[in-house]
Design a protein around this motif. Structure first.
Motif, PDB file in Angstrom:
ATOM      1  N   SER A 201       0.865  -1.178   0.000  1.00  0.00           N
ATOM      2  CA  SER A 201       0.000   0.000   0.000  1.00  0.00           C
ATOM      3  C   SER A 201       0.901   1.227   0.000  1.00  0.00           C
ATOM      4  O   SER A 201       1.782   1.358   0.863  1.00  0.00           O
ATOM      5  CB  SER A 201      -0.909  -0.007   1.233  1.00  0.00           C
ATOM      6  OG  SER A 201      -1.871   1.015   1.167  1.00  0.00           O
ATOM      7  N   ARG A 203       1.655   5.591  -0.875  1.00  0.00           N
ATOM      8  CA  ARG A 203       1.158   6.951  -1.037  1.00  0.00           C
ATOM      9  C   ARG A 203       1.350   7.451  -2.466  1.00  0.00           C
ATOM     10  O   ARG A 203       0.551   8.244  -2.966  1.00  0.00           O
ATOM     11  CB  ARG A 203       1.871   7.899  -0.069  1.00  0.00           C
ATOM     12  CG  ARG A 203       1.500   7.718   1.398  1.00  0.00           C
ATOM     13  CD  ARG A 203       0.035   8.053   1.666  1.00  0.00           C
ATOM     14  NE  ARG A 203      -0.337   9.377   1.184  1.00  0.00           N
ATOM     15  CZ  ARG A 203      -0.107  10.511   1.841  1.00  0.00           C
ATOM     16  NH1 ARG A 203       0.475  10.473   3.009  1.00  0.00           N
ATOM     17  NH2 ARG A 203      -0.480  11.670   1.326  1.00  0.00           N
ATOM     18  N   ARG A 205       1.533   6.715  -6.532  1.00  0.00           N
ATOM     19  CA  ARG A 205       1.068   5.727  -7.496  1.00  0.00           C
ATOM     20  C   ARG A 205       2.238   5.060  -8.237  1.00  0.00           C
ATOM     21  O   ARG A 205       2.178   3.866  -8.549  1.00  0.00           O
ATOM     22  CB  ARG A 205       0.111   6.376  -8.506  1.00  0.00           C
ATOM     23  CG  ARG A 205      -0.522   5.357  -9.444  1.00  0.00           C
ATOM     24  CD  ARG A 205      -1.457   5.962 -10.461  1.00  0.00           C
ATOM     25  NE  ARG A 205      -2.037   4.912 -11.270  1.00  0.00           N
ATOM     26  CZ  ARG A 205      -3.194   4.318 -11.045  1.00  0.00           C
ATOM     27  NH1 ARG A 205      -3.939   4.707 -10.010  1.00  0.00           N
ATOM     28  NH2 ARG A 205      -3.650   3.358 -11.820  1.00  0.00           N
ATOM     29  N   ALA A 208       3.352   2.074  -6.467  1.00  0.00           N
ATOM     30  CA  ALA A 208       2.425   0.954  -6.660  1.00  0.00           C
ATOM     31  C   ALA A 208       2.627   0.324  -8.031  1.00  0.00           C
ATOM     32  O   ALA A 208       2.587  -0.909  -8.180  1.00  0.00           O
ATOM     33  CB  ALA A 208       0.979   1.435  -6.490  1.00  0.00           C
ATOM     34  N   GLU A 209       2.856   1.149  -9.037  1.00  0.00           N
ATOM     35  CA  GLU A 209       3.086   0.630 -10.389  1.00  0.00           C
ATOM     36  C   GLU A 209       4.354  -0.209 -10.442  1.00  0.00           C
ATOM     37  O   GLU A 209       4.414  -1.238 -11.135  1.00  0.00           O
ATOM     38  CB  GLU A 209       3.152   1.787 -11.381  1.00  0.00           C
ATOM     39  CG  GLU A 209       1.801   2.477 -11.593  1.00  0.00           C
ATOM     40  CD  GLU A 209       1.902   3.748 -12.418  1.00  0.00           C
ATOM     41  OE1 GLU A 209       3.046   4.206 -12.652  1.00  0.00           O
ATOM     42  OE2 GLU A 209       0.851   4.264 -12.826  1.00  0.00           O
ATOM     43  N   ILE A 224      -3.894  -2.173  -9.262  1.00  0.00           N
ATOM     44  CA  ILE A 224      -3.842  -1.038  -8.343  1.00  0.00           C
ATOM     45  C   ILE A 224      -5.254  -0.635  -7.976  1.00  0.00           C
ATOM     46  O   ILE A 224      -6.108  -0.433  -8.844  1.00  0.00           O
ATOM     47  CB  ILE A 224      -3.095   0.142  -8.970  1.00  0.00           C
ATOM     48  CG1 ILE A 224      -1.630  -0.234  -9.237  1.00  0.00           C
ATOM     49  CG2 ILE A 224      -3.167   1.382  -8.064  1.00  0.00           C
ATOM     50  CD1 ILE A 224      -0.848   0.833  -9.984  1.00  0.00           C
ATOM     51  N   PRO A 226      -7.061   2.308  -5.885  1.00  0.00           N
ATOM     52  CA  PRO A 226      -6.987   3.543  -5.093  1.00  0.00           C
ATOM     53  C   PRO A 226      -7.990   3.507  -3.938  1.00  0.00           C
ATOM     54  O   PRO A 226      -9.141   3.101  -4.123  1.00  0.00           O
ATOM     55  CB  PRO A 226      -7.352   4.632  -6.104  1.00  0.00           C
ATOM     56  CG  PRO A 226      -7.179   4.000  -7.455  1.00  0.00           C
ATOM     57  CD  PRO A 226      -7.515   2.558  -7.268  1.00  0.00           C
ATOM     58  N   GLN A 233      -5.123   9.814   0.153  1.00  0.00           N
ATOM     59  CA  GLN A 233      -5.152   8.892  -0.975  1.00  0.00           C
ATOM     60  C   GLN A 233      -4.011   7.885  -0.867  1.00  0.00           C
ATOM     61  O   GLN A 233      -2.855   8.246  -0.690  1.00  0.00           O
ATOM     62  CB  GLN A 233      -5.017   9.664  -2.289  1.00  0.00           C
ATOM     63  CG  GLN A 233      -5.045   8.797  -3.540  1.00  0.00           C
ATOM     64  CD  GLN A 233      -6.433   8.292  -3.851  1.00  0.00           C
ATOM     65  OE1 GLN A 233      -7.329   9.050  -4.176  1.00  0.00           O
ATOM     66  NE2 GLN A 233      -6.619   6.978  -3.741  1.00  0.00           N
ATOM     67  N   TRP A 234      -4.370   6.597  -0.951  1.00  0.00           N
ATOM     68  CA  TRP A 234      -3.397   5.519  -0.977  1.00  0.00           C
ATOM     69  C   TRP A 234      -3.639   4.667  -2.209  1.00  0.00           C
ATOM     70  O   TRP A 234      -4.737   4.661  -2.769  1.00  0.00           O
ATOM     71  CB  TRP A 234      -3.502   4.645   0.278  1.00  0.00           C
ATOM     72  CG  TRP A 234      -3.037   5.318   1.525  1.00  0.00           C
ATOM     73  CD1 TRP A 234      -3.732   6.205   2.294  1.00  0.00           C
ATOM     74  CD2 TRP A 234      -1.768   5.159   2.154  1.00  0.00           C
ATOM     75  NE1 TRP A 234      -2.977   6.623   3.367  1.00  0.00           N
ATOM     76  CE2 TRP A 234      -1.758   5.982   3.308  1.00  0.00           C
ATOM     77  CE3 TRP A 234      -0.632   4.389   1.870  1.00  0.00           C
ATOM     78  CZ2 TRP A 234      -0.666   6.063   4.154  1.00  0.00           C
ATOM     79  CZ3 TRP A 234       0.458   4.460   2.717  1.00  0.00           C
ATOM     80  CH2 TRP A 234       0.447   5.300   3.842  1.00  0.00           C
ATOM     81  N   TYR A 235      -2.618   3.920  -2.616  1.00  0.00           N
ATOM     82  CA  TYR A 235      -2.724   3.036  -3.765  1.00  0.00           C
ATOM     83  C   TYR A 235      -2.341   1.623  -3.322  1.00  0.00           C
ATOM     84  O   TYR A 235      -1.168   1.324  -3.084  1.00  0.00           O
ATOM     85  CB  TYR A 235      -1.819   3.509  -4.905  1.00  0.00           C
ATOM     86  CG  TYR A 235      -2.196   4.877  -5.415  1.00  0.00           C
ATOM     87  CD1 TYR A 235      -3.194   5.027  -6.375  1.00  0.00           C
ATOM     88  CD2 TYR A 235      -1.588   6.018  -4.898  1.00  0.00           C
ATOM     89  CE1 TYR A 235      -3.560   6.287  -6.825  1.00  0.00           C
ATOM     90  CE2 TYR A 235      -1.947   7.283  -5.340  1.00  0.00           C
ATOM     91  CZ  TYR A 235      -2.935   7.402  -6.303  1.00  0.00           C
ATOM     92  OH  TYR A 235      -3.307   8.660  -6.741  1.00  0.00           O
ATOM     93  N   ARG A 236      -3.379   0.799  -3.165  1.00  0.00           N
ATOM     94  CA  ARG A 236      -3.143  -0.587  -2.779  1.00  0.00           C
ATOM     95  C   ARG A 236      -2.809  -1.424  -4.014  1.00  0.00           C
ATOM     96  O   ARG A 236      -3.359  -1.212  -5.080  1.00  0.00           O
ATOM     97  CB  ARG A 236      -4.388  -1.186  -2.123  1.00  0.00           C
ATOM     98  CG  ARG A 236      -4.614  -0.755  -0.695  1.00  0.00           C
ATOM     99  CD  ARG A 236      -5.906  -1.352  -0.179  1.00  0.00           C
ATOM    100  NE  ARG A 236      -6.128  -1.033   1.228  1.00  0.00           N
ATOM    101  CZ  ARG A 236      -7.291  -1.165   1.835  1.00  0.00           C
ATOM    102  NH1 ARG A 236      -8.356  -1.600   1.165  1.00  0.00           N
ATOM    103  NH2 ARG A 236      -7.414  -0.857   3.106  1.00  0.00           N
TER     104      ARG A 236
END
Length: 267
Positions: A201, A203, A205, A208-209, A224, A226, A233-236
């Motif tokens: 997870s 902060r 993107r 995350a990618e 991904i 959001p 905003q987080w990106y799981r």
């Protein structure tokens, strides 16, 4: 709701081939499972299929049947192929339609539900000038359920339980899009009961990618998702959603072997 359900290819047209599989066989199996789930579990649904066996049928015959029947929705089931290097799930509406059209809204819903259960790389929602999308008078969607010539995707396509999950994902989407009502005594198959494996997870993107790309290099699907947590905003990075917790636990162990900490959520 009147659904015209179209298993791609058939008969003299095998469709894509690879890893000992033929597209026409896979698409028919998934489509029959979609039909059976809908008719068994939901009220006020009629399903007509372009074929129920390994038969040849032209594209024009398929759209003419749907149009003459006055179907509410045209759903075409396919698999993909591209020299063994591409993999994942994608779906298509006609390229003349806006993102605000009812067809696009249906696509978004079904795309979300199928992507939750298919354990494939999410290649996104797309548009194209395919015959069945152009010539059908009703909203229409064509789904490409994995690449048959990719070894990782083909392993899933070969698994009957995976095909059942993919069929159920399509049904979840149809039920949401058309507000279908479950029959009495049918358990609610809400996707909220899935065990989702989170492989990070972030902060940012781009971080995350990077995690998704790392997993893709290991032939492990990830998407991904959001989320907003405490106003931030987080990106799981989600690597699968499973009905069976043992399967989710197995995915966590697989990720740990890759040096990635992972956990399970059920929200």
């Amino acid at each position: 709701m009147k659904l015209y359900l179209d298993p791609g290819h058939g008969g003299s047209d095998p469709g894509a081939t690879g890893n000992g599989l033929q597209e026409k066989t896979i698409t028919l199996d998934i489509a029959i499972r979609i039909r059976d789930i809908l008719l068994s579990n939901y009220h006020n649904v009629s399903v007509r299929m372009s074929r129920t066996a390994d038969s040849t049928k032209s594209l024009a015959q398929r759209t003419n049947e749907a149009n003459n029947w006055d179907a509410d929705y045209f759903l075409s089931i396919h698999c993909n192929a591209f020299n063994g290097s591409a993999y994942g799930y994608e779906d298509f509406i006609h390229n003349s339609l806006s993102d605000q059209s009812i067809t696009a809204r249906y696509q978004t819903i079904i795309h979300e539900e199928v992507s939750k259960v298919n354990q494939l790389r999410n290649r996104g929602k797309k548009k194209a000038n395919f015959h069945v999308l152009r010539e059908s008078h009703m909203p229409a969607l064509l789904t490409e359920n994995g690449f048959i010539d990719h070894s990782g995707d083909a392993e899933k396509l070969r698994d009957p339980s995976w095909r059942q999950n993919v069929a159920q994902g399509h049904v979840y989407g149809l039920a949401r899009a058309f507000q279908l009502q479950l029959k009495d005594n049918t358990p609610d198959p809400s996707p909220s009961n899935f065990f989702k494996v989170i492989a990070g997870s972030f902060r940012q993107r781009n971080n995350a990618e990077e995690r998704v790309n790392l997993l893709s290099d290991e032939n492990t699907e990830a998407i991904i998702v959001p989320v907003t947590i405490s106003g931030q905003q987080w990106y799981r990075v989600q690597s699968g959603a499973f009905r069976n917790r043992d399967n989710a636990n197995a995915r966590v162990l697989q990720l740990q072997e890759l040096g990635i900490e992972a956990f399970i959520i059920t929200e």
